[in-house]
Write a protein that holds these residues in place. Structure first.
Motif, short mmCIF file in Angstrom:
data_model
loop_
_atom_site.label_atom_id
_atom_site.label_comp_id
_atom_site.label_asym_id
_atom_site.label_seq_id
_atom_site.Cartn_x
_atom_site.Cartn_y
_atom_site.Cartn_z
N GLU A 201 0.84 -1.21 0.00
CA GLU A 201 0.00 0.00 0.00
C GLU A 201 0.87 1.25 0.00
O GLU A 201 0.54 2.27 -0.61
CB GLU A 201 -0.88 0.02 1.24
CG GLU A 201 -2.28 -0.48 0.97
CD GLU A 201 -3.08 -0.55 2.23
OE1 GLU A 201 -3.16 0.45 2.96
OE2 GLU A 201 -3.62 -1.65 2.50
N TRP A 202 1.99 1.16 0.72
CA TRP A 202 2.88 2.31 0.81
C TRP A 202 3.46 2.65 -0.58
O TRP A 202 3.49 3.82 -0.98
CB TRP A 202 4.01 2.03 1.81
CG TRP A 202 4.84 3.25 2.10
CD1 TRP A 202 4.55 4.24 2.99
CD2 TRP A 202 6.07 3.62 1.47
NE1 TRP A 202 5.53 5.20 2.96
CE2 TRP A 202 6.47 4.85 2.04
CE3 TRP A 202 6.86 3.04 0.50
CZ2 TRP A 202 7.64 5.51 1.67
CZ3 TRP A 202 8.03 3.68 0.11
CH2 TRP A 202 8.41 4.90 0.69
N ASN A 204 2.07 1.97 -3.40
CA ASN A 204 0.97 2.55 -4.18
C ASN A 204 0.81 4.04 -3.86
O ASN A 204 0.54 4.85 -4.75
CB ASN A 204 -0.36 1.84 -3.87
CG ASN A 204 -0.39 0.46 -4.48
OD1 ASN A 204 0.37 0.18 -5.43
ND2 ASN A 204 -1.23 -0.41 -3.95
N LEU A 205 1.01 4.37 -2.59
CA LEU A 205 0.87 5.77 -2.19
C LEU A 205 1.98 6.62 -2.83
O LEU A 205 1.74 7.76 -3.23
CB LEU A 205 0.90 5.87 -0.65
CG LEU A 205 0.51 7.23 -0.05
CD1 LEU A 205 -0.88 7.68 -0.51
CD2 LEU A 205 0.53 7.16 1.48
N GLU A 208 0.80 7.30 -6.15
CA GLU A 208 -0.28 8.30 -6.08
C GLU A 208 0.32 9.71 -5.94
O GLU A 208 -0.18 10.67 -6.53
CB GLU A 208 -1.15 7.98 -4.87
CG GLU A 208 -2.60 8.35 -5.05
CD GLU A 208 -3.43 7.91 -3.84
OE1 GLU A 208 -4.01 8.79 -3.21
OE2 GLU A 208 -3.46 6.69 -3.55
N VAL A 209 1.38 9.81 -5.14
CA VAL A 209 2.00 11.12 -4.92
C VAL A 209 2.64 11.64 -6.21
O VAL A 209 2.48 12.82 -6.55
CB VAL A 209 3.06 11.06 -3.78
CG1 VAL A 209 3.92 12.31 -3.76
CG2 VAL A 209 2.37 10.90 -2.44
N TYR A 212 -0.06 12.92 -8.24
CA TYR A 212 -0.60 14.11 -7.59
C TYR A 212 0.29 15.33 -7.91
O TYR A 212 -0.21 16.42 -8.21
CB TYR A 212 -0.66 13.86 -6.09
CG TYR A 212 -1.43 14.89 -5.30
CD1 TYR A 212 -2.82 14.82 -5.19
CD2 TYR A 212 -0.76 15.92 -4.63
CE1 TYR A 212 -3.52 15.76 -4.45
CE2 TYR A 212 -1.46 16.87 -3.89
CZ TYR A 212 -2.83 16.78 -3.80
OH TYR A 212 -3.53 17.71 -3.06
N LEU A 223 6.85 10.86 2.41
CA LEU A 223 6.02 9.77 2.94
C LEU A 223 6.82 8.92 3.92
O LEU A 223 7.98 8.60 3.66
CB LEU A 223 5.55 8.88 1.79
CG LEU A 223 4.56 9.49 0.81
CD1 LEU A 223 4.22 8.49 -0.28
CD2 LEU A 223 3.28 9.94 1.52
N ARG A 225 6.91 5.47 6.70
CA ARG A 225 6.30 4.17 7.01
C ARG A 225 6.88 3.60 8.29
O ARG A 225 7.86 4.12 8.83
CB ARG A 225 6.44 3.21 5.82
CG ARG A 225 7.86 2.85 5.46
CD ARG A 225 7.86 2.10 4.13
NE ARG A 225 9.18 1.55 3.86
CZ ARG A 225 9.56 0.33 4.18
NH1 ARG A 225 8.73 -0.50 4.79
NH2 ARG A 225 10.78 -0.10 3.89
N HIS A 391 -3.95 11.17 3.59
CA HIS A 391 -3.55 9.88 3.01
C HIS A 391 -2.64 9.02 3.86
O HIS A 391 -2.62 7.80 3.69
CB HIS A 391 -2.88 10.11 1.66
CG HIS A 391 -3.79 10.67 0.64
ND1 HIS A 391 -3.97 12.02 0.46
CD2 HIS A 391 -4.60 10.07 -0.25
CE1 HIS A 391 -4.84 12.23 -0.49
NE2 HIS A 391 -5.24 11.06 -0.95
N GLU A 392 -1.83 9.62 4.72
CA GLU A 392 -0.87 8.79 5.45
C GLU A 392 -1.57 8.16 6.64
O GLU A 392 -2.18 8.86 7.44
CB GLU A 392 0.32 9.64 5.91
CG GLU A 392 1.53 8.79 6.25
CD GLU A 392 2.77 9.64 6.54
OE1 GLU A 392 3.71 9.61 5.74
OE2 GLU A 392 2.77 10.32 7.58
N THR A 393 -1.46 6.84 6.77
CA THR A 393 -2.16 6.16 7.87
C THR A 393 -1.29 6.09 9.12
O THR A 393 -1.78 5.88 10.23
CB THR A 393 -2.56 4.73 7.46
OG1 THR A 393 -1.43 4.11 6.86
CG2 THR A 393 -3.73 4.76 6.49
#
Ligand SMILES: C=C(O[C@H]1C=CC=C(C(=O)O)[C@@H]1O)C(=O)O
Ligand SMILES: [Mg+2]
Length: 462
Positions: A201-202, A204-205, A208-209, A212, A223, A225, A391-393
């Motif tokens: 998922e990270w 993928n983010l 996404e960035v 973006y 980002l 993790r 977006h960051e979990t």
């Protein structure tokens, strides 16, 4: 009468008692003195018998070190942290009685602590004990600097204090700390389990960035993790500190205990130092591994200096820090080109920023202007923070945030708390992030964060 190393504690407290009986308010009394050499890690370890919260700070050159035992006062702020902490500190200093019998600039009442990465974020489970911003004045603080070894004792006195009793308790506790049993490592505490939180998922983010960035007016987003680790036995913080101090040269080594947990790390990144109006900040962004041979290493450093993506990551930080520093300082000096900043496990692009603070600004005002720099949030600041909030979990807590110290006149230093982890008994959460720009590749950014976990992983015995 009790004499300690030439200081008459009971005498100091008796004089302080007279003062507080006139003012009718309790006061913090801060007594500092030169002491004989004492091993800082043994002092830290011995502190565990006295208090549950210890603090540790060493600058990157390892020539200024504080070891704090207990809290004689904790400054806490949930919102508008920088201004609140500054105002509260000024108020506290007005009612502090300072007795110094030494020549060090790094003794007396000193606040050690940190700010959160993002004060808009709620603190959930993971960061219990690290809510908002917190600074503590330790009850006992060992200072080690170029002038030698010093002990500061901070205690409260009110009009009804029993000075004789207080002095004898202080005397006994100081004796215990200053004559600690020698420390030996407890040996390897193996890592039983390593769990990377959602690496797929990270990545993928990261993708996404980059999309973006292509479609919005954002240049960079950092980002982060988490890597969860389980050890065989509860972690011995003294051992971790020893490892970090030995292996992570050119790094700030810090530890801050609260409610049974310890936030600890070895960060190469200075946010800002202020010493009598001289300001020193650092732009640190852009990363490569170390080479296996000297030749390899040199080549990788050269490649990093010429790499377009890493230079962009770095330049965004330089531009922002320049603007922030220009708004509160003059004589701003910044070299045109970065140089390599070598660490045990990786190398970074590094540009120092020197300036003279304008009248009326303090260290905390500069921290407020700088944090979070584009090395930790991205650029522009607001847009990147909004993206992260959405977006960051990961709960960043104090990771990536200013950690450091300041004295009564706001001289002090803050590092950016990276290469760090939160340890609670046999469990640890380690954190690592990376600057994502438009040319970022998810796999390469993933590998970069993987190396950034190494300092803490090695220190934990993995
Ligand atoms: C966010 C981290 O590193 C920052 C500092 C130096 C280099 C960085 C980079 O090249 O991506 C990051 O901006 C971290 O180590 O967790
Ligand atoms: Mg990077």
């Amino acid at each position: 009468m009790i004499e300690t190393q030439g200081i008459n504690i009971e005498g100091v407290l008796t004089a302080a008692l007279k003062q507080v009986q006139v003012s009718k308010t309790a006061s913090l009394v801060s007594i500092s003195e030169k002491i004989n050499k004492v091993d800082r890690l043994s002092f830290f370890a011995a502190g565990k018998n006295l208090a549950k919260n210890r603090s540790f700070w060493s600058n990157a050159d390892q020539n200024v070190c504080f070891v704090g035992i207990g809290d004689s006062y904790t400054l806490k702020a949930e919102r508008h942290s920088y201004d609140t902490v500054k105002a509260e500190w000024k108020k506290l200093m007005e009612r502090t009685i300072i007795k110094r019998h030494d020549e060090s600039a790094n003794t007396g009442p000193i606040a050690i602590g940190g700010f959160p990465f993002d004060e808009e974020n709620e603190t959930y489970q993971l960061w219990q004990g690290f809510e908002g911003s917190q600074f503590r004045i330790p009850e006992y603080m060992l200072t080690v600097d170029e002038n030698g070894y010093f002990l500061t004792t901070n205690t409260w006195i009110d009009p009804h204090s029993n000075v004789g009793k207080l002095a004898s308790v202080l005397h006994e506790e100081r004796n215990m700390l200053l004559n600690p049993p020698p420390q030996r490592s407890e040996g390897v505490n193996p890592i039983l389990l390593k769990h990377e939180v959602d690496p797929g998922e990270w990545k993928n983010l990261v993708r996404e960035v980059t999309d973006y960035i292509d479609n919005h007016s954002v240049e960079k987003i950092v980002l982060a993790r988490e890597l969860q680790v389980e050890l065989r036995k509860p972690c011995n913080i003294t051992d971790v500190l020893r490892q970090l101090l030995t292996n992570q040269k050119n790094s700030y080594v810090f530890a801050w205990e609260s409610e049974g947990a310890c936030f600890i790390g070895a960060s190469p990144e200075r946010l800002v130092q202020v010493k009598n109006n001289h300001l020193l900040s650092t732009c640190l962004a852009g990363t490569a591994p170390r080479g296996k041979t000297t030749e390899d290493d040199k080549q990788m450093g050269q490649a990093l200096l010429q790499d377009k993506k890493n230079r962009e990551e770095h330049q965004i930080v330089v531009n922002m820090i320049r603007d922030a520093v220009l708004s509160c300082a003059h004589n701003v000096q910044i070299p045109e080109q970065p140089v390599i900043y070598p660490l045990q496990n990786l190398q970074h692009l590094y540009t120092p920023v020197r300036a003279e603070l304008k009248h009326g600004y303090t260290l905390l005002d500069v921290v407020k202007k700088l944090h979070p720099t584009p090395a930790l949030s991205g650029f522009p600041q607001n847009e990147s923070l909004s993206f992260l909030r959405e977006h960051e979990t990961l709960e960043r807590g104090w990771y990536g945030a200013p950690i450091g110290w300041f004295n009564r006149s706001f001289n002090g230093e803050f590092a950016v708390a990276i290469r760090s982890g939160l340890i609670c008994d046999e469990k640890a959460s380690l954190f690592a992030g990376c600057g994502v720009v438009k040319d970022s590749d998810p796999e390469m950014e993933y590998e970069e964060t993987k190396i950034k976990f190494t300092p803490m992983l090695e220190a934990l015995g993995g």
